[in-house]
Design a protein around this motif. Structure first.
Motif, short mmCIF file in Angstrom:
data_model
loop_
_atom_site.label_atom_id
_atom_site.label_comp_id
_atom_site.label_asym_id
_atom_site.label_seq_id
_atom_site.Cartn_x
_atom_site.Cartn_y
_atom_site.Cartn_z
N UNK A 7 -12.72 11.32 10.38
CA UNK A 7 -13.49 12.03 9.85
C UNK A 7 -14.48 10.81 8.78
N UNK A 8 -15.83 11.65 8.48
CA UNK A 8 -16.41 10.34 7.48
C UNK A 8 -15.56 10.02 6.46
N UNK A 9 -14.85 11.09 5.75
CA UNK A 9 -14.05 10.89 4.51
C UNK A 9 -13.13 9.74 4.66
N UNK A 10 -12.42 9.76 5.98
CA UNK A 10 -11.58 8.57 6.13
C UNK A 10 -12.18 7.29 6.24
N UNK A 11 -13.44 7.48 6.96
CA UNK A 11 -14.00 6.18 6.92
C UNK A 11 -14.47 5.67 5.52
N UNK A 12 -15.03 6.57 4.80
CA UNK A 12 -15.44 6.17 3.36
C UNK A 12 -14.36 5.60 2.51
N UNK A 13 -13.19 6.32 2.90
CA UNK A 13 -12.09 5.66 1.81
C UNK A 13 -11.74 4.24 2.62
N UNK A 14 -11.77 4.05 3.76
CA UNK A 14 -11.51 2.78 4.06
C UNK A 14 -12.35 1.72 3.55
N UNK A 18 -11.29 -1.40 1.40
CA UNK A 18 -11.50 -2.52 2.08
C UNK A 18 -11.94 -3.80 0.89
N UNK A 19 -12.52 -3.23 -0.24
CA UNK A 19 -12.84 -4.11 -1.09
C UNK A 19 -11.78 -4.16 -1.96
N UNK A 20 -10.67 -3.65 -1.97
CA UNK A 20 -9.39 -4.06 -2.57
C UNK A 20 -8.42 -4.91 -1.52
N UNK A 21 -8.79 -4.63 -0.27
CA UNK A 21 -7.99 -5.55 0.72
C UNK A 21 -8.60 -6.92 0.70
N UNK A 25 -12.05 -5.99 -5.59
CA UNK A 25 -12.02 -5.12 -6.55
C UNK A 25 -10.64 -4.43 -6.90
N UNK A 26 -10.32 -4.28 -8.03
CA UNK A 26 -9.03 -3.47 -8.33
C UNK A 26 -8.97 -1.97 -7.81
N UNK A 27 -7.89 -1.75 -7.39
CA UNK A 27 -7.66 -0.21 -7.03
C UNK A 27 -8.16 0.77 -7.96
N UNK A 28 -8.04 0.57 -9.27
CA UNK A 28 -8.76 1.69 -10.32
C UNK A 28 -10.11 1.44 -10.25
N UNK A 29 -10.79 0.49 -10.03
CA UNK A 29 -12.17 0.19 -9.83
C UNK A 29 -12.87 1.14 -8.67
N UNK A 30 -11.98 1.21 -7.54
CA UNK A 30 -12.53 1.66 -6.21
C UNK A 30 -12.37 3.33 -6.59
N UNK A 31 -11.01 3.61 -7.18
CA UNK A 31 -10.71 4.98 -7.58
C UNK A 31 -12.01 5.72 -8.46
N UNK A 32 -12.28 4.84 -9.45
CA UNK A 32 -13.19 5.35 -10.46
C UNK A 32 -14.78 5.40 -10.02
N UNK A 33 -14.88 4.67 -8.79
CA UNK A 33 -16.40 4.87 -8.41
C UNK A 33 -16.28 5.96 -7.25
N UNK A 34 -15.19 6.52 -6.82
CA UNK A 34 -15.23 7.24 -5.94
C UNK A 34 -16.07 8.77 -6.07
#
Length: 55
Positions: A7-14, A18-21, A25-34
């Motif tokens: 799905x596009x959601x799965x793509x967007x999550x990856x 990928x910024x964390x991988x 970025x830190x995981x908390x940064x990615x979560x905050x921007x979602x």
């Protein structure tokens, strides 16, 4: 290599993860921007559509 997502959601999550991988970025940064990502995408789409329509 072919990459596929269910799905596009799965793509967007990856994309965010990928910024964390990649150590960018830190995981908390990615979560905050979602919460903003969809809104930013919608605004960008509307902007391009206006430009294509001559606006």
């Amino acid at each position: 290599m072919t990459l596929q997502w269910p799905s596009l959601t799965a793509w967007a999550n990856d994309c965010g993860d990928s910024r964390v991988w990649g150590g960018e970025n830190f995981p908390s940064t990615v979560d905050a921007t979602r919460q903003y990502a969809t809104k930013i995408g919608d605004l960008a789409y509307e902007y391009v559509q206006r430009k294509l329509a001559g606006g």
